[in-house]
Structure formats: C-alpha cells, structure tokens
Design an enzyme around this catalytic site. Structure first.
Site, PDB file in Angstrom:
ATOM      1  N   SER A 235      78.923   8.509  22.805  1.00  0.00           N
ATOM      2  CA  SER A 235      78.572   7.833  24.061  1.00  0.00           C
ATOM      3  C   SER A 235      78.696   6.336  23.861  1.00  0.00           C
ATOM      4  CB  SER A 235      77.120   8.153  24.449  1.00  0.00           C
ATOM      5  OG  SER A 235      76.666   7.263  25.452  1.00  0.00           O
TER       6      SER A 235
ATOM      7  N   TYR B 296      68.676   8.909  21.603  1.00  0.00           N
ATOM      8  CA  TYR B 296      70.060   9.178  22.039  1.00  0.00           C
ATOM      9  C   TYR B 296      71.040   8.236  21.333  1.00  0.00           C
ATOM     10  CZ  TYR B 296      73.740  10.269  25.504  1.00  0.00           C
ATOM     11  OH  TYR B 296      74.893  10.659  26.132  1.00  0.00           O
TER      12      TYR B 296
HETATM   13  P1  NAI Z   1      75.121  17.944  31.132  1.00  0.00           P
HETATM   14  O1  NAI Z   1      73.629  17.867  31.026  1.00  0.00           O
HETATM   15  O2  NAI Z   1      75.724  17.979  32.486  1.00  0.00           O
HETATM   16  O3  NAI Z   1      75.647  19.215  30.316  1.00  0.00           O
HETATM   17  C1  NAI Z   1      75.231  19.449  28.999  1.00  0.00           C
HETATM   18  C2  NAI Z   1      75.447  20.917  28.664  1.00  0.00           C
HETATM   19  O4  NAI Z   1      74.974  21.125  27.311  1.00  0.00           O
HETATM   20  C3  NAI Z   1      74.650  21.859  29.547  1.00  0.00           C
HETATM   21  O5  NAI Z   1      75.479  22.917  29.979  1.00  0.00           O
HETATM   22  C4  NAI Z   1      73.525  22.354  28.660  1.00  0.00           C
HETATM   23  O6  NAI Z   1      73.078  23.667  28.974  1.00  0.00           O
HETATM   24  C5  NAI Z   1      74.188  22.316  27.299  1.00  0.00           C
HETATM   25  N1  NAI Z   1      73.217  22.275  26.203  1.00  0.00           N
HETATM   26  C6  NAI Z   1      72.104  21.510  26.129  1.00  0.00           C
HETATM   27  N2  NAI Z   1      71.449  21.777  24.993  1.00  0.00           N
HETATM   28  C7  NAI Z   1      72.163  22.728  24.337  1.00  0.00           C
HETATM   29  C8  NAI Z   1      71.998  23.418  23.117  1.00  0.00           C
HETATM   30  N3  NAI Z   1      70.927  23.198  22.331  1.00  0.00           N
HETATM   31  N4  NAI Z   1      72.929  24.315  22.741  1.00  0.00           N
HETATM   32  C9  NAI Z   1      74.000  24.552  23.528  1.00  0.00           C
HETATM   33  N5  NAI Z   1      74.217  23.959  24.707  1.00  0.00           N
HETATM   34  C10 NAI Z   1      73.297  23.051  25.099  1.00  0.00           C
HETATM   35  O7  NAI Z   1      75.688  16.723  30.287  1.00  0.00           O
HETATM   36  P2  NAI Z   1      77.098  15.976  30.345  1.00  0.00           P
HETATM   37  O8  NAI Z   1      76.958  14.760  31.158  1.00  0.00           O
HETATM   38  O9  NAI Z   1      78.172  16.947  30.667  1.00  0.00           O
HETATM   39  O10 NAI Z   1      77.238  15.495  28.827  1.00  0.00           O
HETATM   40  C11 NAI Z   1      78.046  16.184  27.892  1.00  0.00           C
HETATM   41  C12 NAI Z   1      78.147  15.339  26.644  1.00  0.00           C
HETATM   42  O11 NAI Z   1      78.702  14.058  26.957  1.00  0.00           O
HETATM   43  C13 NAI Z   1      76.793  15.051  25.981  1.00  0.00           C
HETATM   44  O12 NAI Z   1      76.933  15.058  24.582  1.00  0.00           O
HETATM   45  C14 NAI Z   1      76.459  13.657  26.482  1.00  0.00           C
HETATM   46  O13 NAI Z   1      75.588  12.983  25.606  1.00  0.00           O
HETATM   47  C15 NAI Z   1      77.851  13.031  26.512  1.00  0.00           C
HETATM   48  N6  NAI Z   1      77.940  11.877  27.386  1.00  0.00           N
HETATM   49  C16 NAI Z   1      77.781  11.995  28.737  1.00  0.00           C
HETATM   50  C17 NAI Z   1      77.888  10.871  29.542  1.00  0.00           C
HETATM   51  C18 NAI Z   1      77.749  10.953  31.013  1.00  0.00           C
HETATM   52  O14 NAI Z   1      77.749   9.876  31.634  1.00  0.00           O
HETATM   53  N7  NAI Z   1      77.663  12.132  31.623  1.00  0.00           N
HETATM   54  C19 NAI Z   1      78.138   9.537  28.977  1.00  0.00           C
HETATM   55  C20 NAI Z   1      78.289   9.531  27.547  1.00  0.00           C
HETATM   56  C21 NAI Z   1      78.193  10.666  26.808  1.00  0.00           C
END
Ligand code: NAI
Length: 252
Positions: free
Chosen positions: A150, A162
């Site tokens: 990130s 984070y």
């Molecule tokens: P989101 O919250 O929409 O999706 C995350 C997914 O990970 C969900 O489907 C959730 O069920 C799953 N998850 C959570 N804990 C878990 C576990 N212990 N085992 C397996 N699955 C698990 O998040 P998003 O936005 O799609 O983020 C995805 C990645 O991108 C993350 O690593 C986040 O830190 C990173 N990221 C996101 C940004 C954003 O602006 N959306 C910016 C920078 C990084």
C-alpha cells in the site's frame, strides 16, 4: 510468462481488488484458485471467472492460519496439477491513533487491533509466499509471487499496524526476489493508492474528501488500474524485486 492456462492463487478474492485480480487473470486465460474467508462472495467471483471460460475453484482460507495455508496450496496443486503464480492480496484495516486523550483520559491503541492487522497483512503474506515458493521449487517451476502492499507503507497517520505490515511486505518482496531468483522465481509487488473498493468506499465522507484532495490526479483508482499492474508483473520476465507504485502520484 505466457498467461494462457497458467494457474494462479488469488487470496482475498471474494471482493475488491482480489476479485478484480481474479477476473483479469481469468480474462487472460489463466486458471484461477480463489481463496477467502468469505465463501458466499467468493462463489460469486468464482462464477464470474468461470464465465470467462477458464477453470475456477474456490477455497476457504484464513491466511493467518499456518496449517490452513499449507493445506490449501497443496490442494490447489492437487486440483490443478500445477501452480504458476500467487497474488497475496488478502488484507484488513483496524485504524487508530497510537495514543489519544479523550475526556481527559489517555487511550492507547489496542494490542488486539495491532495483532489482527499484523497477522493478516504481514504473516498472511509470509505464509502464502512461503507455501507458493515451496511448491514452485518442488514442481521445478519458474513461478511468480505478487505481494499487495500500500502507499501507506511509508507511514500513514492512524495506521501504525497497517503501515508497519505493508512496509514489511515491501521488504519481503525485495529479499524474496534475491533469495528465490536462483530457482527462477520472480517476486514483485504493488503499492496501491486509494482504490474504489469496499475498504475505501466505506470510509467517512469527510475522510474520503480529504484523501481525494491529497492525490495529484484528484480521484481514487479503479480496481482495473491495479489489475493492469498485476498483469504487467506476471507477463514481464525481467521484472522482479520491485514494487509498482500505482497511486495517482499520491505521497504519504
Ligand atoms: P476488501 O476489504 O474489499 O477485501 C479484502 C478481502 O480479503 C475480503 O474478501 C476479505 O474477506 C478477505 N480477507 C480478510 N481477511 C482474510 C483472511 N484472514 N484470510 C483470507 N481472506 C481474508 O479490501 P481491498 O480494498 O480489496 O484490499 C485488498 C488489498 O489491497 C489489501 O491487502 C489492502 O491492504 C490493499 N490495498 C487496498 C487499497 C484500497 O484503497 N482499497 C489501497 C492500498 C492497498
């Protein structure tokens, strides 16, 4: 790497960026092994990938659980006959200030919130990366590991847990590339800026406004702008040990 018929694991594939990574891989002919704790949404992603004409399977996986991670990567190799790539994407947010004073009382950031994010965002990436690397070595395959960090990896207000986890993910990406090159394994990452997923859309309006103003391009990224980055990493055989910063020019 030629993508057609290659097998990729995507963690956190039930929604958001993980779902987009999975669909983009499927659109490019990759067979997708989708992993998440949320099986209901994961099944929706699985069907969308299958509609692209590729083999798509869903796996219940908690990336914080060592045994579970070991079992799933073994199961994927058994189900698909091989493994070519993993996108270590699953992540959570549990924000808070290190210390704050409310009504004259000192409030400390809780160890449980710290640990939850470290377990998922750092240990989860470590476990999935380790298992994928082990499978590539056993299979004598030149695989690709993509770690999702990130823009907050540089240190973001209210995100001790984070930011620390994402800085760790970035460091592991560099050192794994060094360690694993001898096996023909490439390791790279993406440091996304704010992207329009549930994680970001659910933030308070005033916080979203503040973030948008801090981005030179004055908007959040589309998820497809992140999956374009993942496809570039998968395809480009000379790209390793680096993070792609796809952040609209934002600096934290
Ligand atoms: P989101 O919250 O929409 O999706 C995350 C997914 O990970 C969900 O489907 C959730 O069920 C799953 N998850 C959570 N804990 C878990 C576990 N212990 N085992 C397996 N699955 C698990 O998040 P998003 O936005 O799609 O983020 C995805 C990645 O991108 C993350 O690593 C986040 O830190 C990173 N990221 C996101 C940004 C954003 O602006 N959306 C910016 C920078 C990084």
């Amino acid at each position: 790497m030629e993508l057609k018929d290659k097998v990729v694991v995507v963690t956190g594939a039930a929604q958001g960026l993980g779902k987009q990574f999975a669909i983009s891989c499927a659109e490019n002919g990759m067979k997708v092994a989708l992993a998440d704790i949320n099986m209901e949404n994961l099944e929706k992603t699985r069907r969308e990938c299958e509609d692209k004409g590729v083999l798509a399977k869903g796996y219940e996986l908690d990336v914080t659980k060592e045994k579970n991670v070991e079992e799933i990567y073994t199961q994927v190799v058994s189900d698909f006959g091989t493994l070519d790539a993993t996108i270590n994407n699953a992540g959570i947010l549990r924000d808070g200030l290190l210390v704050k004073v409310k009504d004259g009382e000192l409030i400390k950031f809780s160890l449980s919130k710290w640990q939850a994010v470290i377990d998922t965002n750092l240990t989860g990436v470590f476990l999935c990366g380790r298992e994928a690397a082990g499978k590539f070595v056993e299979l004598k395959k030149s695989g690709v590991i993509i770690n999702i960090a990130s823009v907050a990896r540089s240190g973001n207000f209210g995100q001790s847990n984070y930011s620390a986890a994402k800085a760790g993910v970035s460091a592991m990406t560099v050192l794994w590339a060094q360690e694993l090159a001898q096996y023909g394994i490439r390791v790279a990452g993406i440091a996304p800026g704010f992207t329009a997923t549930e994680m970001v859309v659910s933030l308070r309006e005033d916080i979203k406004d503040k973030f948008t103003k801090s981005i030179p391009l004055r908007r959040f990224a589309e998820t497809s702008e992140m999956s374009d980055g993942a496809l570039f990493i998968l395809k480009n055989d000379y790209f390793t040990g680096r993070m792609l910063e796809i952040d609209g020019g934002a600096r934290i």
